[in-house]
Scaffold this motif. Structure first.
Motif, PDB file in Angstrom:
ATOM      1  N   LEU A   1       0.821  -1.214   0.000  1.00 26.73           N
ATOM      2  CA  LEU A   1       0.000   0.000   0.000  1.00 26.73           C
ATOM      3  C   LEU A   1       0.853   1.262   0.000  1.00 26.73           C
ATOM      4  N   SER A   2       2.014   1.197   0.657  1.00 30.92           N
ATOM      5  CA  SER A   2       2.904   2.369   0.642  1.00 30.92           C
ATOM      6  C   SER A   2       3.444   2.614  -0.763  1.00 30.92           C
ATOM      7  N   LEU A   3       3.669   1.530  -1.530  1.00 34.79           N
ATOM      8  CA  LEU A   3       4.146   1.669  -2.903  1.00 34.79           C
ATOM      9  C   LEU A   3       3.032   2.169  -3.826  1.00 34.79           C
ATOM     10  N   VAL A   4       1.774   1.802  -3.514  1.00 36.77           N
ATOM     11  CA  VAL A   4       0.635   2.330  -4.268  1.00 36.77           C
ATOM     12  C   VAL A   4       0.595   3.849  -4.145  1.00 36.77           C
ATOM     13  N   VAL A   5       0.691   4.332  -2.907  1.00 39.36           N
ATOM     14  CA  VAL A   5       0.649   5.777  -2.658  1.00 39.36           C
ATOM     15  C   VAL A   5       1.846   6.471  -3.300  1.00 39.36           C
TER      16      VAL A   5
END
Length: 251
Positions: free
Chosen positions: A204-208
């Motif tokens: 999810l951090s890479l999505v953001v």
């Protein structure tokens, strides 16, 4: 939000129809905004490593993409099991394969309400490749497994494994034509298996991060609107195919 000049990161599936997806894409282009879909699995270390292995040519020509995503519940009342579970595997398939599907056929059945709770979806590519997705709300065990078979090697991705989620097998077959009583022989190759090291970054951090980079650098994110549209087209075709007893629906 797009009309108000906002960049948009939205949940999956992108919309309930391809027409709605196309409308969103046109709106984003008209207002010069980034439109991104949260297909989170594309940002996991396991899927990114598989993509790297495939693009490097280690697997060779892809023969099939086969996935199983089953568990007991949770039942949804507004969508069937394909719309609920299949977007994960279809987005991985779309990410992994350079060839685009030509048609979809699917069968499913409902046991407890008006939506299908068990379904099998087949994605037809060219003559030598196919994809298959099995989704099920009525399984006694939770399985999250993908197999990718190629002419050189094969990959198994088991998301339920605590470690070694991705395993690459130097396994395959070779057809040899010889003179004599057996004109065609199939030779089996069973070699080593290795489990590559995976990036442990939180998906999810890479999505953001990808969303912010797309905004700042004015580039397409990994899962852009076109990606979301392709997945919804397959879901829509699968739903139509189920209603028509497994008829092949061309994309």
């Amino acid at each position: 939000a797009l009309r108000s000049g906002k960049h948009v990161l939205m949940e999956k599936p992108m919309a309930t129809s391809a027409r709605e997806c196309e409308e969103l894409i046109r709106c984003a282009e008209k207002h010069g905004r980034i439109l991104m879909v949260d297909h989170t699995f594309l940002y996991t270390g396991a899927v990114r490593k598989m993509k790297e292995i495939v693009e490097r040519g280690d697997v060779g020509d892809i023969y099939y993409f086969d996935s199983v995503r089953v568990n007991l519940g949770l039942f949804q009342h507004d969508v069937n099991v394909i719309w609920d579970l299949a977007p994960h595997d279809l987005s991985i398939m779309d990410f992994m394969l350079s060839e685009r599907p030509k048609a979809v056929s699917a069968v499913g059945v409902n046991h407890y309400n008006h939506t299908e709770d068990v379904a099998y979806l087949t994605v037809h590519f060219g003559e030598k490749m196919m994809g298959h997705v099995h989704v099920n709300w009525l399984a006694p065990v939770k399985i999250r497994r993908i197999l990718i078979g190629g002419s050189k090697k094969m990959i198994v991705y088991d998301d339920m494994e605590p470690s070694e989620k991705v395993k690459v097998y130097d396994t395959g077959v070779k057809v040899v034509t010889r003179e004599g009583i057996y004109k065609t022989l199939v030779e089996y190759r069973t070699g080593d298996m290795f489990a590559p090291k995976l990036d442990q970054s939180e998906a999810l951090s890479l999505v953001v991060e990808d969303f912010l980079d797309a905004i700042e650098l004015r580039r397409k994110p990994v899962a852009d609107g076109e990606t979301g549209l392709r997945i919804v087209r397959i879901l829509e075709a699968a739903e139509l195919s189920i209603k028509e007893n497994g008829r092949m629906v061309y994309l």
